[in-house]
Design a protein around this motif. Structure first.
Motif, PDB file in Angstrom:
ATOM      1  N   LYS A 104       0.523  -1.316  -0.014  1.00 17.83           N
ATOM      2  CA  LYS A 104      -0.164  -0.065  -0.131  1.00 17.83           C
ATOM      3  C   LYS A 104       0.815   1.403  -0.100  1.00 17.83           C
ATOM      4  O   LYS A 104       1.874   0.942   1.027  1.00 17.83           O
ATOM      5  CB  LYS A 104      -0.799   0.099   0.743  1.00 17.83           C
ATOM      6  N   SER A 105       0.882   2.235  -0.998  1.00 20.33           N
ATOM      7  CA  SER A 105       0.888   3.592  -0.694  1.00 20.33           C
ATOM      8  C   SER A 105       1.236   4.345   0.347  1.00 20.33           C
ATOM      9  O   SER A 105      -0.013   4.656   1.224  1.00 20.33           O
ATOM     10  CB  SER A 105       0.914   4.084  -2.203  1.00 20.33           C
ATOM     11  N   SER A 106       2.524   4.327   0.769  1.00 20.17           N
ATOM     12  CA  SER A 106       2.164   5.743   2.152  1.00 20.17           C
ATOM     13  C   SER A 106       1.873   7.243   1.935  1.00 20.17           C
ATOM     14  O   SER A 106       1.721   8.175   2.462  1.00 20.17           O
ATOM     15  CB  SER A 106       3.805   5.585   2.971  1.00 20.17           C
TER      16      SER A 106
ATOM     17  N   PRO B 187       0.975  -5.634   2.702  1.00 23.40           N
ATOM     18  CA  PRO B 187       1.381  -4.582   4.237  1.00 23.40           C
ATOM     19  C   PRO B 187       1.460  -3.032   3.684  1.00 23.40           C
ATOM     20  O   PRO B 187       1.822  -2.328   2.571  1.00 23.40           O
ATOM     21  CB  PRO B 187       2.843  -5.396   3.988  1.00 23.40           C
ATOM     22  N   ASP B 188       1.885  -1.909   4.284  1.00 25.35           N
ATOM     23  CA  ASP B 188       2.042  -0.556   4.602  1.00 25.35           C
ATOM     24  C   ASP B 188       2.934  -0.441   3.789  1.00 25.35           C
ATOM     25  O   ASP B 188       4.186  -1.210   4.300  1.00 25.35           O
ATOM     26  CB  ASP B 188       1.851   0.103   5.919  1.00 25.35           C
TER      27      ASP B 188
ATOM     28  N   LEU C 149      -7.302  -6.260  -0.310  1.00 27.06           N
ATOM     29  CA  LEU C 149      -5.765  -5.826  -1.286  1.00 27.06           C
ATOM     30  C   LEU C 149      -5.188  -4.821   0.160  1.00 27.06           C
ATOM     31  O   LEU C 149      -4.746  -5.398   0.772  1.00 27.06           O
ATOM     32  CB  LEU C 149      -6.340  -5.612  -2.557  1.00 27.06           C
ATOM     33  N   SER C 150      -6.809  -4.353   0.522  1.00 22.85           N
ATOM     34  CA  SER C 150      -6.851  -3.469   1.843  1.00 22.85           C
ATOM     35  C   SER C 150      -6.293  -4.363   3.296  1.00 22.85           C
ATOM     36  O   SER C 150      -5.425  -3.793   4.460  1.00 22.85           O
ATOM     37  CB  SER C 150      -7.794  -2.619   2.437  1.00 22.85           C
ATOM     38  N   VAL C 151      -6.646  -5.240   3.151  1.00 21.41           N
ATOM     39  CA  VAL C 151      -6.068  -6.251   4.102  1.00 21.41           C
ATOM     40  C   VAL C 151      -5.178  -7.048   4.175  1.00 21.41           C
ATOM     41  O   VAL C 151      -4.034  -6.786   4.986  1.00 21.41           O
ATOM     42  CB  VAL C 151      -7.404  -7.352   4.714  1.00 21.41           C
ATOM     43  N   ILE C 152      -4.829  -7.893   3.410  1.00 21.07           N
ATOM     44  CA  ILE C 152      -3.349  -8.530   2.229  1.00 21.07           C
ATOM     45  C   ILE C 152      -2.487  -7.827   2.798  1.00 21.07           C
ATOM     46  O   ILE C 152      -1.301  -7.713   3.048  1.00 21.07           O
ATOM     47  CB  ILE C 152      -4.132  -9.609   1.609  1.00 21.07           C
TER      48      ILE C 152
ATOM     49  N   GLY D 189      -4.873   3.263   0.338  1.00 22.41           N
ATOM     50  CA  GLY D 189      -3.137   3.219  -0.489  1.00 22.41           C
ATOM     51  C   GLY D 189      -2.511   2.576  -1.639  1.00 22.41           C
ATOM     52  O   GLY D 189      -2.335   2.493  -2.255  1.00 22.41           O
ATOM     53  N   VAL D 190      -3.859   1.346  -1.498  1.00 21.72           N
ATOM     54  CA  VAL D 190      -4.073   0.067  -2.608  1.00 21.72           C
ATOM     55  C   VAL D 190      -3.771   0.552  -4.293  1.00 21.72           C
ATOM     56  O   VAL D 190      -3.057  -0.429  -4.611  1.00 21.72           O
ATOM     57  CB  VAL D 190      -6.127  -0.686  -2.440  1.00 21.72           C
TER      58      VAL D 190
END
Length: 62
Positions: A8-10, A55-56, A50-53, A17-18
């Protein structure tokens, strides 16, 4: 050398951020990814998964 991994984008976030992370991974505009998510038939389910799996990404220092 940084390994190109899907995260995910910061810094390119609208919600989680997906789409920004997918765009950074593929090297394309996040606008294109967001438009594709709007028109895909299973967009909400895929986005939630995707938002769950994913990583940030670490916070950028810039």
């Amino acid at each position: 050398m940084r390994k190109n991994t899907l995260m995910k984008s910061s810094n390119d976030r609208a919600l989680t951020g997906v789409c920004g992370g997918i765009a950074e991974y593929l090297g394309i505009s996040s606008f294109v990814v967001r438009v594709l998510f709007i028109f895909l038939p299973v967009n909400l389910l895929v986005y939630i998964i995707l938002s769950v799996i994913l990583p940030d990404a670490p916070e950028s220092l810039y």
